[in-house]
Enzyme design. Structure first.
Site, mmCIF file in Angstrom:
data_model
loop_
_atom_site.group_PDB
_atom_site.id
_atom_site.type_symbol
_atom_site.label_atom_id
_atom_site.label_comp_id
_atom_site.label_asym_id
_atom_site.label_seq_id
_atom_site.Cartn_x
_atom_site.Cartn_y
_atom_site.Cartn_z
ATOM 1 N N PRO A 103 0.801 -1.224 0.000
ATOM 2 C CA PRO A 103 0.000 0.000 0.000
ATOM 3 C C PRO A 103 0.833 1.272 0.000
ATOM 4 O O PRO A 103 1.888 1.344 0.632
ATOM 5 C CB PRO A 103 -0.826 -0.109 1.283
ATOM 6 C CG PRO A 103 -0.127 -1.109 2.124
ATOM 7 C CD PRO A 103 0.537 -2.058 1.172
ATOM 8 N N ASN A 104 0.310 2.234 -0.714
ATOM 9 C CA ASN A 104 0.844 3.604 -0.817
ATOM 10 C C ASN A 104 2.089 3.710 -1.693
ATOM 11 O O ASN A 104 2.532 4.816 -2.001
ATOM 12 C CB ASN A 104 1.127 4.205 0.574
ATOM 13 C CG ASN A 104 -0.127 4.252 1.420
ATOM 14 O OD1 ASN A 104 -1.125 4.820 0.992
ATOM 15 N ND2 ASN A 104 -0.109 3.631 2.593
ATOM 16 N N ARG A 138 5.050 10.844 -2.457
ATOM 17 C CA ARG A 138 4.676 10.697 -1.066
ATOM 18 C C ARG A 138 5.911 10.873 -0.182
ATOM 19 O O ARG A 138 6.914 10.191 -0.364
ATOM 20 C CB ARG A 138 4.126 9.289 -0.904
ATOM 21 C CG ARG A 138 4.097 8.739 0.472
ATOM 22 C CD ARG A 138 4.134 7.203 0.404
ATOM 23 N NE ARG A 138 3.892 6.629 1.703
ATOM 24 C CZ ARG A 138 4.266 5.407 2.064
ATOM 25 N NH1 ARG A 138 4.880 4.628 1.202
ATOM 26 N NH2 ARG A 138 4.029 4.968 3.266
ATOM 27 N N TYR A 178 11.175 8.864 1.268
ATOM 28 C CA TYR A 178 11.194 7.827 0.230
ATOM 29 C C TYR A 178 11.842 8.268 -1.087
ATOM 30 O O TYR A 178 12.001 7.453 -1.996
ATOM 31 C CB TYR A 178 9.761 7.327 -0.024
ATOM 32 C CG TYR A 178 9.119 6.730 1.218
ATOM 33 C CD1 TYR A 178 9.617 5.550 1.778
ATOM 34 C CD2 TYR A 178 8.039 7.344 1.854
ATOM 35 C CE1 TYR A 178 9.052 4.997 2.914
ATOM 36 C CE2 TYR A 178 7.463 6.802 2.994
ATOM 37 C CZ TYR A 178 7.975 5.634 3.522
ATOM 38 O OH TYR A 178 7.430 5.087 4.655
ATOM 39 N N ASN A 185 8.322 -5.367 -1.102
ATOM 40 C CA ASN A 185 8.200 -4.276 -0.139
ATOM 41 C C ASN A 185 6.725 -4.239 0.257
ATOM 42 O O ASN A 185 5.904 -3.657 -0.464
ATOM 43 C CB ASN A 185 8.627 -2.948 -0.754
ATOM 44 C CG ASN A 185 8.538 -1.815 0.267
ATOM 45 O OD1 ASN A 185 7.981 -2.000 1.353
ATOM 46 N ND2 ASN A 185 9.061 -0.663 -0.073
ATOM 47 N N ALA A 234 3.214 -0.955 4.845
ATOM 48 C CA ALA A 234 2.763 -1.069 6.236
ATOM 49 C C ALA A 234 2.337 -2.490 6.604
ATOM 50 O O ALA A 234 2.366 -2.856 7.787
ATOM 51 C CB ALA A 234 1.616 -0.094 6.477
ATOM 52 N N HIS A 237 4.338 -4.954 8.931
ATOM 53 C CA HIS A 237 4.297 -4.930 10.397
ATOM 54 C C HIS A 237 3.022 -5.554 10.959
ATOM 55 O O HIS A 237 2.865 -5.625 12.177
ATOM 56 C CB HIS A 237 4.426 -3.477 10.885
ATOM 57 C CG HIS A 237 5.433 -2.684 10.110
ATOM 58 N ND1 HIS A 237 6.780 -3.023 10.110
ATOM 59 C CD2 HIS A 237 5.322 -1.616 9.276
ATOM 60 C CE1 HIS A 237 7.434 -2.162 9.308
ATOM 61 N NE2 HIS A 237 6.566 -1.307 8.797
ATOM 62 N N GLU A 272 13.138 -9.153 1.264
ATOM 63 C CA GLU A 272 12.295 -8.073 1.791
ATOM 64 C C GLU A 272 13.057 -6.763 1.612
ATOM 65 O O GLU A 272 14.235 -6.673 1.971
ATOM 66 C CB GLU A 272 12.057 -8.355 3.278
ATOM 67 C CG GLU A 272 11.254 -7.311 4.009
ATOM 68 C CD GLU A 272 11.085 -7.675 5.492
ATOM 69 O OE1 GLU A 272 11.412 -8.827 5.903
ATOM 70 O OE2 GLU A 272 10.634 -6.803 6.240
ATOM 71 N N HIS A 297 12.921 -2.530 2.127
ATOM 72 C CA HIS A 297 12.345 -1.270 2.611
ATOM 73 C C HIS A 297 13.224 -0.124 2.153
ATOM 74 O O HIS A 297 14.446 -0.164 2.344
ATOM 75 C CB HIS A 297 12.228 -1.270 4.136
ATOM 76 C CG HIS A 297 11.384 -2.384 4.626
ATOM 77 N ND1 HIS A 297 10.019 -2.363 4.488
ATOM 78 C CD2 HIS A 297 11.711 -3.571 5.188
ATOM 79 C CE1 HIS A 297 9.536 -3.503 4.954
ATOM 80 N NE2 HIS A 297 10.537 -4.259 5.381
ATOM 81 N N ILE A 298 12.577 0.878 1.605
ATOM 82 C CA ILE A 298 13.310 2.040 1.093
ATOM 83 C C ILE A 298 13.969 2.778 2.261
ATOM 84 O O ILE A 298 15.130 3.155 2.209
ATOM 85 C CB ILE A 298 12.331 2.955 0.326
ATOM 86 C CG1 ILE A 298 11.744 2.193 -0.863
ATOM 87 C CG2 ILE A 298 13.019 4.245 -0.119
ATOM 88 C CD1 ILE A 298 10.472 2.801 -1.425
ATOM 89 N N SER A 299 13.195 2.987 3.311
ATOM 90 C CA SER A 299 13.704 3.695 4.496
ATOM 91 C C SER A 299 14.316 2.698 5.474
ATOM 92 O O SER A 299 14.051 1.492 5.408
ATOM 93 C CB SER A 299 12.562 4.454 5.174
ATOM 94 O OG SER A 299 11.596 3.543 5.686
ATOM 95 N N ARG A 340 13.129 4.337 12.693
ATOM 96 C CA ARG A 340 11.836 5.024 12.733
ATOM 97 C C ARG A 340 11.004 4.550 13.935
ATOM 98 O O ARG A 340 11.553 4.002 14.875
ATOM 99 C CB ARG A 340 11.120 4.826 11.385
ATOM 100 C CG ARG A 340 11.947 5.365 10.216
ATOM 101 C CD ARG A 340 11.267 5.163 8.883
ATOM 102 N NE ARG A 340 10.019 5.908 8.787
ATOM 103 C CZ ARG A 340 9.124 5.740 7.812
ATOM 104 N NH1 ARG A 340 9.360 4.860 6.846
ATOM 105 N NH2 ARG A 340 8.013 6.451 7.786
ATOM 106 N N ARG A 370 7.451 0.026 13.515
ATOM 107 C CA ARG A 370 8.047 -0.410 12.239
ATOM 108 C C ARG A 370 9.227 -1.371 12.462
ATOM 109 O O ARG A 370 9.834 -1.841 11.504
ATOM 110 C CB ARG A 370 8.536 0.796 11.426
ATOM 111 C CG ARG A 370 7.427 1.716 10.980
ATOM 112 C CD ARG A 370 7.956 2.809 10.059
ATOM 113 N NE ARG A 370 7.078 3.968 10.113
ATOM 114 C CZ ARG A 370 5.988 4.130 9.361
ATOM 115 N NH1 ARG A 370 5.644 3.226 8.480
ATOM 116 N NH2 ARG A 370 5.236 5.216 9.484
HETATM 117 C C1 DQA Z 1 8.369 0.966 3.928
HETATM 118 C C2 DQA Z 1 8.415 1.138 5.447
HETATM 119 C C3 DQA Z 1 7.054 0.853 6.056
HETATM 120 O O1 DQA Z 1 7.116 0.986 7.471
HETATM 121 C C4 DQA Z 1 6.027 1.837 5.516
HETATM 122 O O2 DQA Z 1 4.756 1.551 6.044
HETATM 123 C C5 DQA Z 1 6.010 1.872 4.030
HETATM 124 C C6 DQA Z 1 7.270 1.814 3.294
HETATM 125 C C7 DQA Z 1 9.686 1.363 3.251
HETATM 126 O O3 DQA Z 1 9.840 1.052 2.081
HETATM 127 O O4 DQA Z 1 10.545 1.998 3.873
HETATM 128 O O5 DQA Z 1 4.961 2.034 3.417
HETATM 129 O O6 DQA Z 1 8.132 -0.404 3.631
#
Ligand code: DQA
Length: 148
Positions: free
Chosen positions: A12-13, A20, A25, A76, A79, A82, A100, A102-104, A109, A113
């Site tokens: 999502p997102n 965003r 990101y 990826n 959310a 988690h 797996e 994650h960009i961040s 954080r 997370r």
């Molecule tokens: C994320 C980190 C997640 O906690 C967050 O909800 C995202 C992006 C990342 O790519 O850093 O949507 O997966």
């Protein structure tokens, strides 16, 4: 080497990537991610297919599709990382490598997370490498599966 593509799955997102919270990101979009990953994979004789869904069930169904159609998964889950036992269960039903991404750096954080259900299945985890992390995961898949 596999004739099946590497699936790059996004939760999502992530359709909003590039727009965003760019301070977290960055400005690259999912199209940029797909292009970079395709270039890295092509060097090793692999292909990638990138998908995104804002729905938990949509991601589960893409993982089911990967059982037949993909040699590996880079995911990826956003959310759902988690929260989602359903995504973990689906990944446990996939037999190839799972990475797996994650960009961040999720560990830098909020504490919610810091836990990942997906990490219980993942063969490797990337966090905090920006969108470059996807291509690094693809590189790892290619060396694991013996690209040219
Ligand atoms: C994320 C980190 C997640 O906690 C967050 O909800 C995202 C992006 C990342 O790519 O850093 O949507 O997966």
């Amino acid at each position: 080497m596999s004739s099946k593509p590497i699936f790059i799955l996004n939760g999502p997102n992530l359709n909003l990537l590039g727009k965003r919270q760019p301070e977290i990101y960055g400005y690259d979009t999912l199209d940029d991610v797909e292009r970079n990953c395709a270039a890295v994979a092509a060097e090793k004789g692999f292909e990638v297919k990138l998908f995104q869904s804002n729905y938990e069930g949509g991601i589960v169904e893409l993982i089911h599709r990967a059982r037949e159609e993909a040699c590996a998964i880079v995911i990826n889950p956003g959310a759902y990382t988690h929260t989602s036992v359903a995504i973990l269960d689906a990944l446990n039903a996939f037999e190839g490598p799972v990475f797996e991404c994650h960009i961040s750096n999720v560990h830098k954080r909020e504490s919610f997370r810091h836990h990942s259900y997906v990490s219980l299945r993942a063969d490797g985890v990337m966090a905090g490498f920006g969108v470059e992390g996807y291509a690094l995961c693809v590189r790892r898949v290619c060396s694991l599966l013996g690209g040219k």
